[in-house]
Motif scaffolding. Structure first.
Motif, PDB file in Angstrom:
ATOM      1  N   VAL A 286      -2.596  84.738  73.051  1.00 34.41           N
ATOM      2  CA  VAL A 286      -2.144  83.667  72.073  1.00 34.41           C
ATOM      3  C   VAL A 286      -1.287  82.749  73.058  1.00 34.41           C
ATOM      4  O   VAL A 286      -1.626  81.393  72.856  1.00 34.41           O
ATOM      5  N   GLY A 287      -0.424  82.967  73.795  1.00 37.87           N
ATOM      6  CA  GLY A 287       0.315  81.934  74.800  1.00 37.87           C
ATOM      7  C   GLY A 287      -0.429  81.352  75.648  1.00 37.87           C
ATOM      8  O   GLY A 287      -0.096  80.243  75.997  1.00 37.87           O
ATOM      9  N   ALA A 288      -1.337  81.843  76.110  1.00 34.14           N
ATOM     10  CA  ALA A 288      -2.475  81.270  77.027  1.00 34.14           C
ATOM     11  C   ALA A 288      -3.444  80.427  76.337  1.00 34.14           C
ATOM     12  O   ALA A 288      -3.763  79.225  76.789  1.00 34.14           O
ATOM     13  N   GLY A 289      -3.864  80.892  75.360  1.00 41.06           N
ATOM     14  CA  GLY A 289      -4.854  80.072  74.593  1.00 41.06           C
ATOM     15  C   GLY A 289      -4.193  78.911  73.561  1.00 41.06           C
ATOM     16  O   GLY A 289      -4.897  77.837  73.618  1.00 41.06           O
ATOM     17  N   LEU A 290      -3.051  78.614  73.351  1.00 44.07           N
ATOM     18  CA  LEU A 290      -2.656  77.699  72.475  1.00 44.07           C
ATOM     19  C   LEU A 290      -2.512  76.358  73.279  1.00 44.07           C
ATOM     20  O   LEU A 290      -3.087  75.326  72.864  1.00 44.07           O
ATOM     21  N   PRO A 291      -2.016  76.665  74.634  1.00 41.90           N
ATOM     22  CA  PRO A 291      -2.194  75.114  75.483  1.00 41.90           C
ATOM     23  C   PRO A 291      -3.444  74.623  75.905  1.00 41.90           C
ATOM     24  O   PRO A 291      -3.512  73.560  76.061  1.00 41.90           O
ATOM     25  N   LEU A 292      -4.336  75.662  75.820  1.00 41.24           N
ATOM     26  CA  LEU A 292      -5.644  75.263  76.294  1.00 41.24           C
ATOM     27  C   LEU A 292      -6.250  74.559  75.075  1.00 41.24           C
ATOM     28  O   LEU A 292      -7.143  73.380  75.173  1.00 41.24           O
ATOM     29  N   ILE A 293      -5.827  74.955  73.773  1.00 39.39           N
ATOM     30  CA  ILE A 293      -6.497  74.524  72.473  1.00 39.39           C
ATOM     31  C   ILE A 293      -5.967  73.099  72.509  1.00 39.39           C
ATOM     32  O   ILE A 293      -6.505  71.934  71.867  1.00 39.39           O
ATOM     33  N   ALA A 294      -4.554  72.887  72.779  1.00 36.72           N
ATOM     34  CA  ALA A 294      -3.816  71.757  72.643  1.00 36.72           C
ATOM     35  C   ALA A 294      -4.494  70.600  73.475  1.00 36.72           C
ATOM     36  O   ALA A 294      -4.801  69.466  73.395  1.00 36.72           O
ATOM     37  N   SER A 295      -4.932  70.915  74.694  1.00 33.85           N
ATOM     38  CA  SER A 295      -5.407  70.215  75.909  1.00 33.85           C
ATOM     39  C   SER A 295      -7.023  69.778  75.196  1.00 33.85           C
ATOM     40  O   SER A 295      -7.110  68.481  75.720  1.00 33.85           O
ATOM     41  N   TYR A 296      -7.669  70.714  74.689  1.00 29.92           N
ATOM     42  CA  TYR A 296      -9.034  70.516  74.157  1.00 29.92           C
ATOM     43  C   TYR A 296      -8.903  69.261  73.174  1.00 29.92           C
ATOM     44  O   TYR A 296      -9.677  68.350  73.170  1.00 29.92           O
ATOM     45  N   PHE A 297      -7.871  69.192  72.329  1.00 26.82           N
ATOM     46  CA  PHE A 297      -7.921  68.167  71.236  1.00 26.82           C
ATOM     47  C   PHE A 297      -6.744  66.776  71.753  1.00 26.82           C
ATOM     48  O   PHE A 297      -6.425  66.156  71.179  1.00 26.82           O
ATOM     49  N   LYS A 298      -6.858  66.969  73.109  1.00 28.45           N
ATOM     50  CA  LYS A 298      -6.038  65.720  73.802  1.00 28.45           C
ATOM     51  C   LYS A 298      -4.967  65.734  73.566  1.00 28.45           C
ATOM     52  O   LYS A 298      -4.046  64.329  73.546  1.00 28.45           O
ATOM     53  N   GLN A 299      -4.033  66.548  73.437  1.00 30.28           N
ATOM     54  CA  GLN A 299      -2.627  66.843  72.996  1.00 30.28           C
ATOM     55  C   GLN A 299      -1.904  67.317  74.204  1.00 30.28           C
ATOM     56  O   GLN A 299      -2.464  67.911  75.096  1.00 30.28           O
ATOM     57  N   ASP A 300      -0.705  67.023  74.319  1.00 27.61           N
ATOM     58  CA  ASP A 300      -0.008  67.491  75.386  1.00 27.61           C
ATOM     59  C   ASP A 300       0.445  69.095  75.273  1.00 27.61           C
ATOM     60  O   ASP A 300       0.651  69.411  74.278  1.00 27.61           O
ATOM     61  N   PRO A 301       0.023  69.931  76.051  1.00 29.91           N
ATOM     62  CA  PRO A 301       0.085  71.426  75.985  1.00 29.91           C
ATOM     63  C   PRO A 301       1.506  71.693  75.771  1.00 29.91           C
ATOM     64  O   PRO A 301       1.624  72.834  75.188  1.00 29.91           O
ATOM     65  N   ALA A 302       2.489  70.898  76.260  1.00 25.05           N
ATOM     66  CA  ALA A 302       3.904  71.355  75.825  1.00 25.05           C
ATOM     67  C   ALA A 302       4.308  71.174  74.565  1.00 25.05           C
ATOM     68  O   ALA A 302       5.214  71.794  74.102  1.00 25.05           O
ATOM     69  N   VAL A 303       3.318  70.419  73.710  1.00 29.45           N
ATOM     70  CA  VAL A 303       3.939  70.720  72.477  1.00 29.45           C
ATOM     71  C   VAL A 303       3.786  71.958  71.731  1.00 29.45           C
ATOM     72  O   VAL A 303       4.485  72.295  70.469  1.00 29.45           O
ATOM     73  N   VAL A 304       2.906  72.932  72.453  1.00 36.70           N
ATOM     74  CA  VAL A 304       2.930  74.314  71.850  1.00 36.70           C
ATOM     75  C   VAL A 304       4.286  74.880  72.506  1.00 36.70           C
ATOM     76  O   VAL A 304       4.313  75.443  73.225  1.00 36.70           O
ATOM     77  N   ALA A 305       5.155  74.457  71.525  1.00 32.82           N
ATOM     78  CA  ALA A 305       6.680  75.012  71.846  1.00 32.82           C
ATOM     79  C   ALA A 305       6.962  76.408  71.997  1.00 32.82           C
ATOM     80  O   ALA A 305       6.225  77.136  71.199  1.00 32.82           O
TER      81      ALA A 305
END
Length: 332
Positions: A286-305
């Protein structure tokens, strides 16, 4: 919302050389400009189109009659004035640049971002990423702690805290659902914090590593499947080690605990170690996947706090733990 394009940092105070000059002519121009702080110079043609860059060291080592275009380094990283400053931060960090040329749509040199401004952008972006990973909103400006009012601090922090508090109700509902299991087997409550903490820590570690690698350009979305496989292999190793730790803790600290019915310490040890292993594996993915998902949707991966990941894996940990306990220990 603040304008975070690179045009806010463009300096017009730069020195370029005509690509048609010889080395001797270029050195004479540099002497007349008289700025010893420059280490490299940008080459332009008659239309001010950027042709490359040349270092002072190359000029000094070349023959005076040699054309400077023959010395030009073609790997000249550039940005457009409307590009995000985060991209500039990535280039300065990844390539150790002294300056960054800015071009327009016609490829003409319109200015540079100096080393000092590049470091300022890096500071802002790093602060923004850290704050987002800790669940703090805001514009990511490098503002001192004392310069923000109490109301601004509250505004920056309250959003995530309210959202995570609402998510926490789900954890409470799970505990209420398995209240009878806790009543029958109190030992489950003893090891509940270990399950939750291990999952939260594993997820936060994985998210931090992947977010940093994405920010530095070390990883791309095309690497997603390889990243997940690698993190899965890592999680298996972590799960095995932590399972042994959990088994040892159960054996040495609760071996004389009175268990109801025909339950054995060995069965409790198996249940807790299995729950911990599955939780660590799940949390890492989950920790690895959420930043990748955020990046896919053009969001800053860091928002996955980090707090958000901790809350999510807390919920999954409770479900895994009580499901295994009900099946293995309570014959549910």
């Amino acid at each position: 919302m603040l304008d975070q394009t690179i045009k806010n940092f463009i300096s017009k105070d730069y020195f370029s050389l005509s690509a048609s000059l010889s080395v001797g002519e270029a050195i004479n121009c540099i002497r007349q400009y008289d700025d010893s702080s420059l280490h490299e110079y940008y080459l332009v043609n008659e239309n001010q189109v950027l042709c490359g860059r040349v270092t002072l060291h190359c000029l000094l080592m070349a023959q005076p009659d040699q054309g400077i275009q023959t010395l030009a380094l073609k790997n000249c990283y550039t940005l457009n004035a409307e590009d995000d400053q985060e991209e500039a931060a990535r280039l300065f960090r990844q390539h150790s640049l002294f300056s960054l040329p800015i071009i327009n749509d016609q490829l003409q040199l319109v200015g540079i971002v100096t080393y000092a401004d590049g470091m300022h952008i890096l500071l802002e972006e790093d602060q923004e990423d850290i704050e987002r990973m800790m669940g703090i909103s805001g514009e990511g400006n490098a503002v001192a702690y004392r310069d923000l009012t109490i109301s601004q601090h509250i505004k920056n922090r309250v959003g995530w805290l309210v959202a995570l508090a609402l998510l926490g109700f789900i954890s409470g509902s799970i505990l209420m659902h398995y209240e009878s299991a806790l009543d029958q087997l109190v030992i489950l409550a003893i090891y509940l914090p270990m399950i939750a903490d291990s999952g939260g820590n594993a997820g936060s570690q994985s998210a931090s590593v992947i977010t940093r690698a994405l920010a530095l350009g070390e990883l791309r979305l095309k690497d997603a499947w390889g990243i997940i496989r690698r993190e899965f292999a890592i999680s298996l190793g972590l799960a095995a080690i932590l399972a042994l730790v959990a088994m040892g803790r159960v054996w040495f600290f609760t071996s004389d605990y009175h268990l109801p019915g025909d339950l054995s310490v060995e069965l409790v040890m198996l249940c807790i170690s299995m729950a911990l292993s599955i939780q660590v594996i799940t949390s890492t993915l989950v920790g690895a996947g959420l930043p990748l998902i955020a990046s896919y949707f053009k969001q800053d991966p860091a928002v996955v706090a980090s707090p958000a990941i901790t809350t999510l894996v807390d919920i999954s940990g409770l479900l895994i733990y009580f499901f295994l306990a009900s099946k293995l220990l309570l014959n549910g």
